[in-house]
Motif scaffolding. Structure first.
Motif, PDB file in Angstrom:
ATOM      1  N   ALA A 291       0.976  -1.433  -0.353  1.00 42.36           N
ATOM      2  CA  ALA A 291      -0.150  -0.030   0.179  1.00 42.36           C
ATOM      3  C   ALA A 291       1.056   1.041  -0.236  1.00 42.36           C
ATOM      4  O   ALA A 291       1.058   2.001  -0.791  1.00 42.36           O
ATOM      5  N   VAL A 292       2.259   0.638   1.233  1.00 35.85           N
ATOM      6  CA  VAL A 292       2.487   2.058   0.766  1.00 35.85           C
ATOM      7  C   VAL A 292       3.145   2.769  -0.452  1.00 35.85           C
ATOM      8  O   VAL A 292       3.571   3.994  -1.449  1.00 35.85           O
ATOM      9  N   GLU A 293       4.249   1.892  -1.181  1.00 39.95           N
ATOM     10  CA  GLU A 293       5.125   1.666  -2.287  1.00 39.95           C
ATOM     11  C   GLU A 293       3.475   2.367  -3.591  1.00 39.95           C
ATOM     12  O   GLU A 293       3.608   3.015  -4.330  1.00 39.95           O
ATOM     13  N   TYR A 294       2.097   1.541  -3.860  1.00 37.56           N
ATOM     14  CA  TYR A 294       1.021   2.067  -4.689  1.00 37.56           C
ATOM     15  C   TYR A 294       1.772   3.937  -4.339  1.00 37.56           C
ATOM     16  O   TYR A 294       1.224   4.388  -5.175  1.00 37.56           O
TER      17      TYR A 294
ATOM     18  N   THR B  56       4.221  10.317  -6.390  1.00 39.25           N
ATOM     19  CA  THR B  56       5.456  11.357  -7.238  1.00 39.25           C
ATOM     20  C   THR B  56       5.215  10.431  -8.747  1.00 39.25           C
ATOM     21  O   THR B  56       5.291  11.713  -9.771  1.00 39.25           O
ATOM     22  N   PHE B  57       4.232   9.913  -9.779  1.00 35.29           N
ATOM     23  CA  PHE B  57       4.169   9.575 -10.643  1.00 35.29           C
ATOM     24  C   PHE B  57       2.947  10.577 -11.091  1.00 35.29           C
ATOM     25  O   PHE B  57       3.171  10.972 -13.099  1.00 35.29           O
ATOM     26  N   GLU B  58       2.066  10.743 -10.434  1.00 35.24           N
ATOM     27  CA  GLU B  58       1.014  10.689 -10.655  1.00 35.24           C
ATOM     28  C   GLU B  58       0.755  11.751 -10.246  1.00 35.24           C
ATOM     29  O   GLU B  58      -0.361  13.185 -10.765  1.00 35.24           O
ATOM     30  N   GLN B  59       1.395  12.940  -8.977  1.00 27.53           N
ATOM     31  CA  GLN B  59       1.722  13.648  -8.472  1.00 27.53           C
ATOM     32  C   GLN B  59      -0.069  14.287  -8.489  1.00 27.53           C
ATOM     33  O   GLN B  59      -0.357  15.273  -8.164  1.00 27.53           O
TER      34      GLN B  59
ATOM     35  N   PHE C 195       9.511  -0.899 -11.324  1.00 25.82           N
ATOM     36  CA  PHE C 195       9.660  -0.831 -11.942  1.00 25.82           C
ATOM     37  C   PHE C 195       9.805  -0.922 -13.775  1.00 25.82           C
ATOM     38  O   PHE C 195      10.353   0.058 -14.092  1.00 25.82           O
ATOM     39  N   GLU C 196       7.587  -1.214 -13.760  1.00 25.65           N
ATOM     40  CA  GLU C 196       7.914  -0.124 -15.035  1.00 25.65           C
ATOM     41  C   GLU C 196       8.312   1.534 -14.910  1.00 25.65           C
ATOM     42  O   GLU C 196       8.353   2.462 -16.422  1.00 25.65           O
ATOM     43  N   LEU C 197       7.170   2.151 -14.242  1.00 22.08           N
ATOM     44  CA  LEU C 197       7.403   3.494 -13.756  1.00 22.08           C
ATOM     45  C   LEU C 197       8.739   3.971 -14.017  1.00 22.08           C
ATOM     46  O   LEU C 197       9.238   5.509 -14.262  1.00 22.08           O
TER      47      LEU C 197
ATOM     48  N   ASN D 131      14.431   9.618 -15.556  1.00 20.99           N
ATOM     49  CA  ASN D 131      15.657   9.868 -14.593  1.00 20.99           C
ATOM     50  C   ASN D 131      16.189  10.373 -13.409  1.00 20.99           C
ATOM     51  O   ASN D 131      14.962  10.403 -13.175  1.00 20.99           O
ATOM     52  N   ASP D 132      17.193  10.555 -13.837  1.00 22.78           N
ATOM     53  CA  ASP D 132      17.681  10.474 -11.819  1.00 22.78           C
ATOM     54  C   ASP D 132      17.787  11.739 -12.244  1.00 22.78           C
ATOM     55  O   ASP D 132      17.058  12.490 -11.007  1.00 22.78           O
ATOM     56  N   GLU D 133      16.976  12.898 -13.060  1.00 24.91           N
ATOM     57  CA  GLU D 133      16.945  14.300 -12.872  1.00 24.91           C
ATOM     58  C   GLU D 133      15.373  14.398 -11.464  1.00 24.91           C
ATOM     59  O   GLU D 133      15.874  15.191 -11.124  1.00 24.91           O
ATOM     60  N   TRP D 134      14.641  13.803 -12.212  1.00 20.04           N
ATOM     61  CA  TRP D 134      13.847  13.267 -11.900  1.00 20.04           C
ATOM     62  C   TRP D 134      13.760  12.716 -10.478  1.00 20.04           C
ATOM     63  O   TRP D 134      12.402  13.751  -9.285  1.00 20.04           O
ATOM     64  N   LEU D 135      14.167  12.187  -9.530  1.00 22.03           N
ATOM     65  CA  LEU D 135      14.786  11.299  -8.498  1.00 22.03           C
ATOM     66  C   LEU D 135      14.663  13.335  -7.913  1.00 22.03           C
ATOM     67  O   LEU D 135      14.301  13.346  -6.455  1.00 22.03           O
ATOM     68  N   TYR D 136      15.612  13.917  -8.679  1.00 22.58           N
ATOM     69  CA  TYR D 136      15.804  15.312  -7.489  1.00 22.58           C
ATOM     70  C   TYR D 136      14.337  16.330  -6.951  1.00 22.58           C
ATOM     71  O   TYR D 136      14.803  17.377  -6.716  1.00 22.58           O
TER      72      TYR D 136
END
Length: 176
Positions: free
Chosen positions: A66-69, A75-78, A123-125, A130-135
């Motif tokens: 649940a936490v991961e979802y 983070t991916f859908e804001q 994994f798919e997301l 890229n690394d820039e997204w992490l920041y």
């Protein structure tokens, strides 16, 4: 993506940028140790409560998914989880009384399938960024700025924390 040959390496993974690869390496090891901690548990063991107000191992496993979802959505859908998603994941996110009422009676394979499905989506997301997204930063806990790197660190940090609870519950079950 759990490559046993690279389990103890914080390293690159094909299809992922370097920092995302390293993050996934850490997530993979955390998950491997979680799976080791719960292998072969029965439904009765997965539902065991140390005390009436505690969480079961099964509830904690579903909490990891649940936490991961939730972090995928954030983070991916804001966005926050919608009502339909909260109906599915809310008891596992919040745990407590609702979790104790709704998360029980499931075999280990049920929890493992949920964990694997959510992780495969992660994994798919991660292949799409890229690394820039992490920041990328946004307001997070305590009205502080956090980046996605920290948020995803928290996903497996939370799992590691609760895995300690799982190990304690397992030891206590064996002594009763």
């Amino acid at each position: 993506m759990l490559d046993m040959d690279k389990l103890l390496l914080i390293t690159d993974h094909s299809g992922y940028t370097p920092q995302i690869s390293r993050l996934l390496s850490m997530m993979n090891y955390a998950r491997f140790t979680t799976l080791e901690a719960v292998s072969d548990l029965s439904v009765e063991q997965l539902d065991f409560l140390l005390v009436a107000q505690s969480n079961s191992i099964g509830a904690l496993l579903l909490h990891f998914a649940a936490v991961e979802y939730a972090y995928q959505i954030a983070t991916f859908e804001q966005r926050d989880l919608n009502d339909e998603e909260m109906a599915v994941w809310g008891p596992a996110l919040m745990l407590g009384e609702e979790g104790r009422e709704k998360i029980k009676g499931n075999p280990l394979d049920y929890y493992l399938e949920k964990l694997e499905t959510v992780r495969n989506r992660t994994f798919e997301l991660f292949k799409t960024v890229n690394d820039e997204w992490l920041y990328r930063e946004e307001e997070f806990w305590y009205n502080k700025q956090a980046n996605y790197y920290f948020m995803w660190f928290h996903v497996f940090e939370d799992e590691i924390n609760h895995r300690g609870q799982i190990r304690m519950i397992s030891k206590r079950m064996k002594s009763t």
